[in-house]
Scaffold this active site. Structure first.
Site, PDB file in Angstrom:
ATOM      1  N   ASN A 119       0.829  -1.204   0.000  1.00 12.57           N
ATOM      2  CA  ASN A 119       0.000   0.000   0.000  1.00 12.57           C
ATOM      3  C   ASN A 119       0.874   1.269   0.000  1.00 12.57           C
ATOM      4  OD1 ASN A 119      -2.371   1.720   0.171  1.00 12.57           O
ATOM      5  ND2 ASN A 119      -3.446  -0.097   0.919  1.00 12.57           N
ATOM      6  N   ARG A 120       0.265   2.400   0.325  1.00 11.98           N
ATOM      7  CA  ARG A 120       0.918   3.688   0.056  1.00 11.98           C
ATOM      8  C   ARG A 120       1.667   4.269   1.244  1.00 11.98           C
ATOM      9  NH1 ARG A 120      -3.544   3.098  -2.897  1.00 11.98           N
ATOM     10  NH2 ARG A 120      -3.372   3.565  -5.120  1.00 11.98           N
ATOM     11  N   HIS A 145       3.155   0.008  -2.931  1.00 15.38           N
ATOM     12  CA  HIS A 145       3.551  -1.398  -3.035  1.00 15.38           C
ATOM     13  C   HIS A 145       5.057  -1.609  -3.200  1.00 15.38           C
ATOM     14  CE1 HIS A 145      -0.573  -2.344  -2.821  1.00 15.38           C
ATOM     15  NE2 HIS A 145      -0.895  -2.306  -4.098  1.00 15.38           N
ATOM     16  N   HIS A 216      -1.482  -9.683  -3.485  1.00 15.70           N
ATOM     17  CA  HIS A 216      -2.355  -8.838  -4.292  1.00 15.70           C
ATOM     18  C   HIS A 216      -3.150  -9.666  -5.313  1.00 15.70           C
ATOM     19  CE1 HIS A 216      -3.764  -5.276  -6.353  1.00 15.70           C
ATOM     20  NE2 HIS A 216      -3.025  -4.481  -5.597  1.00 15.70           N
ATOM     21  N   TYR A 218      -6.060 -11.032  -7.478  1.00 11.57           N
ATOM     22  CA  TYR A 218      -7.333 -10.540  -8.002  1.00 11.57           C
ATOM     23  C   TYR A 218      -8.259 -11.745  -8.130  1.00 11.57           C
ATOM     24  CZ  TYR A 218      -5.315  -6.081  -9.678  1.00 11.57           C
ATOM     25  OH  TYR A 218      -4.721  -4.851  -9.781  1.00 11.57           O
ATOM     26  N   ASP A 288     -11.470   1.418  -2.831  1.00  9.21           N
ATOM     27  CA  ASP A 288     -10.025   1.214  -2.782  1.00  9.21           C
ATOM     28  C   ASP A 288      -9.584   1.708  -1.401  1.00  9.21           C
ATOM     29  OD1 ASP A 288      -7.417   0.695  -3.405  1.00  9.21           O
ATOM     30  OD2 ASP A 288      -7.302   2.023  -5.135  1.00  9.21           O
ATOM     31  N   GLN A 323      -7.433  -4.177   2.730  1.00  8.17           N
ATOM     32  CA  GLN A 323      -7.694  -3.250   1.632  1.00  8.17           C
ATOM     33  C   GLN A 323      -8.667  -3.928   0.675  1.00  8.17           C
ATOM     34  OE1 GLN A 323      -6.230  -0.179   1.337  1.00  8.17           O
ATOM     35  NE2 GLN A 323      -6.708   0.443  -0.764  1.00  8.17           N
ATOM     36  N   GLU A 351      -6.761  -7.392   0.294  1.00 11.99           N
ATOM     37  CA  GLU A 351      -5.357  -7.441   0.686  1.00 11.99           C
ATOM     38  C   GLU A 351      -5.249  -7.289   2.198  1.00 11.99           C
ATOM     39  OE1 GLU A 351      -3.455  -4.360  -1.942  1.00 11.99           O
ATOM     40  OE2 GLU A 351      -5.404  -4.510  -2.874  1.00 11.99           O
TER      41      GLU A 351
END
Ligand code: GLA
Length: 387
Positions: A119-120, A145, A216, A218, A288, A323, A351
């Site tokens: 993440n950020r 990431h 991560h 999907y 998100d 997340q 996540e």
């Protein structure tokens, strides 16, 4: 060699599930059009030399036939076949068809093991023990990431411990991507007999650093090419979430979900509120956001039901956050492994993680790892079918 022997053993043991036996296609329910049987990816497309290391495809399987493929490039989950309500195996993990595709410019961390910091991190800066560190800015004004070349883009050392267990290891050197300390990381991916994909992360460091590892993957529980995830039913075990600014950095507030489109405490379809006029949905381009999970220990975090397949995915984690990313940046730029495009909102990610930007948010659970301490955390994706 091992992989070839394993594949042959699988084919002998389970002839009806594998491609090649499509004689009973006519009996398949309509929704399984995308995936009727287990068609393992072409392993030769995962054989490459990257950064002087060999990449390849690894296949795990439990005795129920649940099968997972990984590549050690980025520690990526390439495919995950689980039974639907009718007993047909569906590949629920959205992925790409070759290691070159995963290494390509449009990859969006498909199935990747993420680190050193998932993440950020705001403006790519953080301070530890009085020293400021700067990371590569790869997402607007922030670091996402791990940075320019996070753990999703390195070649891990891989050891298949048995038919259902893969161990990945990586040494992230002191200063790599700007993070302090040599970080020795391992992830053990295993398929249990309860149809769980279990992920056990471990790390140690020789200098104080920050760590936030996740996967991560999907998912589309109806399978690749089955369209929007909007009708999947989602529950998240969180009474609060972390609202974000327009660059997706948390404001620091732990806001109640009650009365907002972020209330997933009762099952609700993913798409029922995602286009509502709501500032947070606007900031995220949809969902998100990090949810503040209820409880502690290895606890339930989320439950998703594929509306067409009846496949149920439950998430359990020791992490404090989750997340939920609703595929808002998916734009049909990638061709997926069975040929469909990665169209807008056709997959979701859940996540398990510490909260975004924790190094700059003193009130959030700490992501600092010190020498001598062991970072160990377990998360689980469990599959079953709707009763
Ligand atoms: C994470 C982020 C999203 C997006 C995806 C990849 O889930 O939170 O904003 O960057 O990765 O596209």
């Amino acid at each position: 060699m091992r992989r070839n022997n394993f594949s042959i053993a699988l084919l002998l043991a389970l002839p009806s599930v594998f491609t090649g036996s499509c004689a009973d296609e006519a009996k398949q329910p309509e929704h399984t059009a995308a995936v009727r049987s287990i068609q393992l990816p072409d392993s030769t497309k995962f054989q490459a030399s990257i950064d002087g290391k060999q990449t390849r495809l690894y296949t795990l399987k439990n005795s129920n036939g649940v099968t997972a493929c990984f590549t050690n490039f980025g520690g990526r989950l390439v495919g995950l076949w689980v039974p639907d309500s009718a007993g047909n195996f569906i590949d629920v993990a959205i992925g790409l068809g070759s290691v070159q595709d995963y290494a390509g410019p449009d990859d969006a961390y498909f199935g990747a093991s993420i680190g050193r910091y998932g993440n950020r991190i705001a403006k790519g800066k953080f301070t530890l023990e009085g020293k400021q560190y700067s990371l590569f800015i790869n997402n607007g004004v922030n670091t996402l990431h791990g940075g320019r070349k996070g753990f999703s883009a390195v070649v891990w050392d891989a050891e298949q411990l048995n038919d259902s267990t893969l161990k990945l290891s990586y040494l992230s050197k002191d200063g790599e991507e700007g993070y302090p300390g040599n970080l020795t990381v391992s992830i053990i991916y295993s398929l249990t007999e309860n149809n769980e994909l279990r992920m056990q992360y471990a790390a140690t460091t020789d200098k104080t650093t920050i760590v936030n590892l996740t996967n991560h993957a999907y998912f589309n529980l109806n399978g690749e090419g089955s369209g929007s995830i909007g009708d999947h039913l989602l529950t998240i075990d969180a009474e609060r979430y972390t609202p974000v600014d327009s660059t997706l950095i948390p404001t620091g507030e732990l806001a109640p979900v009650a009365g907002t489109p972020f209330d997933f405490t009762k099952p609700v379809t993913i798409g029922s509120r995602w286009n509502e006029a709501n500032e947070q949905l606007k900031n995220g381009g949809g969902y998100d956001h990090n949810f503040v999970l209820n409880g502690s220990g290895l606890k339930p975090a989320a439950r998703v039901v594929g509306d067409k397949s009846g496949i149920v995915m439950e998430v359990f984690t020791e992490e404090p956050g989750l997340q939920f990313y609703g595929g808002n940046f998916m734009a049909g730029k990638n061709t997926l492994k069975q040929g469909a495009k990665d169209e807008y909102r056709t997959a979701f990610c859940l996540e398990t993680q510490h909260f975004p930007d924790s190094p700059n948010q003193p009130s959030f659970p700490s992501t600092v790892l010190k020498p001598g301490a062991n970072y160990v955390t377990v998360s689980v994706y469990k599959f079953s079918v709707r009763q």
